[in-house]
Design an enzyme around this catalytic site. Structure first.
Site, PDB file in Angstrom:
ATOM      1  N   GLU A 174       0.727  -1.191   0.039  1.00 56.79           N
ATOM      2  CA  GLU A 174       0.237  -0.238   0.551  1.00 56.79           C
ATOM      3  C   GLU A 174       0.753   1.515   0.265  1.00 56.79           C
ATOM      4  OE1 GLU A 174      -2.250  -0.432   2.982  1.00 56.79           O
ATOM      5  OE2 GLU A 174      -3.453  -2.480   2.258  1.00 56.79           O
ATOM      6  N   GLU A 288      -5.976 -10.666  -1.614  1.00 53.67           N
ATOM      7  CA  GLU A 288      -6.554 -10.761   0.265  1.00 53.67           C
ATOM      8  C   GLU A 288      -8.073 -10.732  -0.597  1.00 53.67           C
ATOM      9  OE1 GLU A 288      -5.371  -7.616   1.719  1.00 53.67           O
ATOM     10  OE2 GLU A 288      -3.476  -7.764   1.859  1.00 53.67           O
TER      11      GLU A 288
HETATM   12  C1  XIL Z   1      -6.002  -6.445   8.421  1.00 51.37           C
HETATM   13  C2  XIL Z   1      -6.321  -7.720   9.488  1.00 51.37           C
HETATM   14  O1  XIL Z   1      -7.152  -8.520   8.856  1.00 51.37           O
HETATM   15  C3  XIL Z   1      -6.920  -7.378  10.569  1.00 51.37           C
HETATM   16  O2  XIL Z   1      -6.766  -8.176  12.185  1.00 51.37           O
HETATM   17  C4  XIL Z   1      -5.886  -6.312  11.166  1.00 51.37           C
HETATM   18  O3  XIL Z   1      -6.575  -5.500  12.376  1.00 51.37           O
HETATM   19  C5  XIL Z   1      -5.432  -5.118  10.033  1.00 51.37           C
HETATM   20  O4  XIL Z   1      -4.966  -5.512   9.081  1.00 51.37           O
HETATM   21  N1  XIL Z   1      -4.640  -4.986   3.422  1.00 51.37           N
HETATM   22  C6  XIL Z   1      -4.393  -5.657   4.065  1.00 51.37           C
HETATM   23  C7  XIL Z   1      -4.063  -6.213   5.452  1.00 51.37           C
HETATM   24  O5  XIL Z   1      -3.053  -5.648   3.711  1.00 51.37           O
HETATM   25  O6  XIL Z   1      -3.010  -6.821   6.319  1.00 51.37           O
HETATM   26  C8  XIL Z   1      -4.765  -5.550   6.448  1.00 51.37           C
HETATM   27  O7  XIL Z   1      -5.379  -6.426   7.589  1.00 51.37           O
HETATM   28  C9  XIL Z   1      -6.323  -5.837   5.461  1.00 51.37           C
HETATM   29  C10 XIL Z   1      -6.496  -4.801   4.057  1.00 51.37           C
END
Ligand code: XIL
Length: 382
Positions: A174, A288
């Site tokens: 990101e 994801e």
């Molecule tokens: C999220 C997790 O799912 C949560 O448990 C945590 O509190 C915050 O992070 N993009 C990403 C992930 O790259 O690392 C994130 O994961 C969701 C969005």
């Protein structure tokens, strides 16, 4: 009576594709989906598992998990049955690995790698450099040298610990934020503020030196739908990737997070983006995946159908791109999805492939059907 498996699965795909989706959501013209005559095969084990079907179509597939979740034997056995790759949801972030300056805690990450290796599942690392989940001692850093040293020490230590055993690493996560209004499109993150834009290159070079075997990826969100914002984001990410390639930065893949939405449109913008990424010689991971279903009326019994159709529509499009080599879902079951407590905190969210009792939902069958249909899609799109 027995049906041909491919035929059944393909029927599942055809019946779920596109047409009925917008009308169910009440945000498009009324078009009804064809009535389903054949149900997909309900067996999800062995040759019918996601990992088996994915493997037939040149894909790895699996879930984000953390060791805590695997203590539930229902979750652990589903992961063993369905996944050929897993990724820690949180266990390899700075917040989990770095209790203090100069200290590392590897217990959770080690547990996950042991679980993966014992079950012949690949492990993908997430993430070495992100603006979130940084401990306070990191965000307090204000000198370029200190930040640079900490980033390098972190990546060297973590990546070399698991060298030769990882499928891939999300090296930078990101790093692009169009709204931060920089000409280079980069996010005004703590790493950018201390080190400057070269932190990205530094992270990739350090990771490659520490583990030459792992695929190194850049991972980001907001590039999926047909909106103006997503198009801006895609352009900014392509600009970053071109800069990295021009400077021979060691990068192998792009992760498209794919936190998609039941009411959005997916199409040519994503297709073009993926083609440009492929032309740069990079693989693509749908890294994801889940479906936000807040817009769907809570009382609507078709809520699971809408989620399934969103998966179908998105994967039919994305899997037609030959550079896509892995599909990961951000969690195993609805009960543990991050969408319950973040991104609008929707307690009722049903974004994943398995319900709170770990039973497969329509989404599971839609995803399996989309994977099953992949060779044909890739062939006809070439
Ligand atoms: C999220 C997790 O799912 C949560 O448990 C945590 O509190 C915050 O992070 N993009 C990403 C992930 O790259 O690392 C994130 O994961 C969701 C969005």
């Amino acid at each position: 009576m027995s049906f041909d498996r491919r035929e059944l699965l393909r029927y599942g795909l055809l019946s779920a594709a596109g047409a009925g989706l917008t009308s169910l959501l009440g945000c498009g013209p009324k078009v009804s989906a064809p009535a389903s005559k054949l149900a997909p095969v309900r067996d999800i084990s062995g040759q019918w598992s996601l990992r088996a079907v994915a493997a037939e179509h040149r894909l790895l597939t699996g879930f984000a998990v953390d060791p805590e979740r695997l203590k539930d034997h229902r979750c652990a056995s589903l992961v063993k049955q369905q996944a050929s790759i897993i990724v820690p949801e949180n266990a390899m972030k700075w917040g989990a690995l770095r209790p203090a300056r100069g200290r590392f805690r590897f217990d959770q990450a080690d547990t996950l790698l042991t679980f993966a290796e014992e079950n012949h599942i690949r492990l993908r690392g997430h993430t070495l450099c992100w603006h979130r989940d940084l401990p306070a001692w990191v965000t307090a850093i204000n000198s370029a040298d200190d930040a640079r040293n900490q980033l390098v020490e972190h990546i060297q230590t973590v990546v070399s610990r698991y060298a030769g055993r990882m499928h891939s690493w999300d090296v930078v996560n990101e790093a692009v934020e169009v709204k931060d209004n920089r000409p280079d499109g980069l996010r005004n993150s703590p790493w950018l503020q201390t080190i400057g834009p070269d932190y990205i290159e530094l992270a990739f070079q350090t990771a490659r030196m520490a583990d030459p075997a792992a695929l190194l990826s850049y991972n980001d969100y907001g590039m999926e739908d047909e909106t103006y914002d997503a198009e801006q984001k895609r352009s900014a990410v392509l600009l970053l990737l071109r800069r990295l390639k021009a400077r021979n930065v060691p990068i192998d893949a792009v992760g498209i997070q794919s936190h998609i939405c039941a009411c959005a449109q997916y199409g040519a913008g994503l297709q073009r983006f993926m083609a440009r990424v492929r032309e740069m010689g990079l693989q693509i991971f749908l890294s994801e995946m889940d479906v936000k279903d807040r817009e769907v009326n809570r009382q609507d019994p078709r809520r699971d159908t809408v989620v399934a159709q969103t998966y179908s529509q998105y994967l039919n499009l994305a899997l037609a791109e030959p550079a896509v080599s892995a599909v990961l879902f951000w969690g195993v079951d609805d009960g543990q999805s991050w969408l319950r407590y973040e991104q609008g905190s929707d307690e009722q969210a049903r974004p994943l492939l398995f319900d709170r009792l770990f039973l497969p939902k329509e989404a599971f069958y839609a995803v399996r059907a989309a994977m099953e249909a992949r060779s044909e899609i890739v062939r006809t799109s070439l």
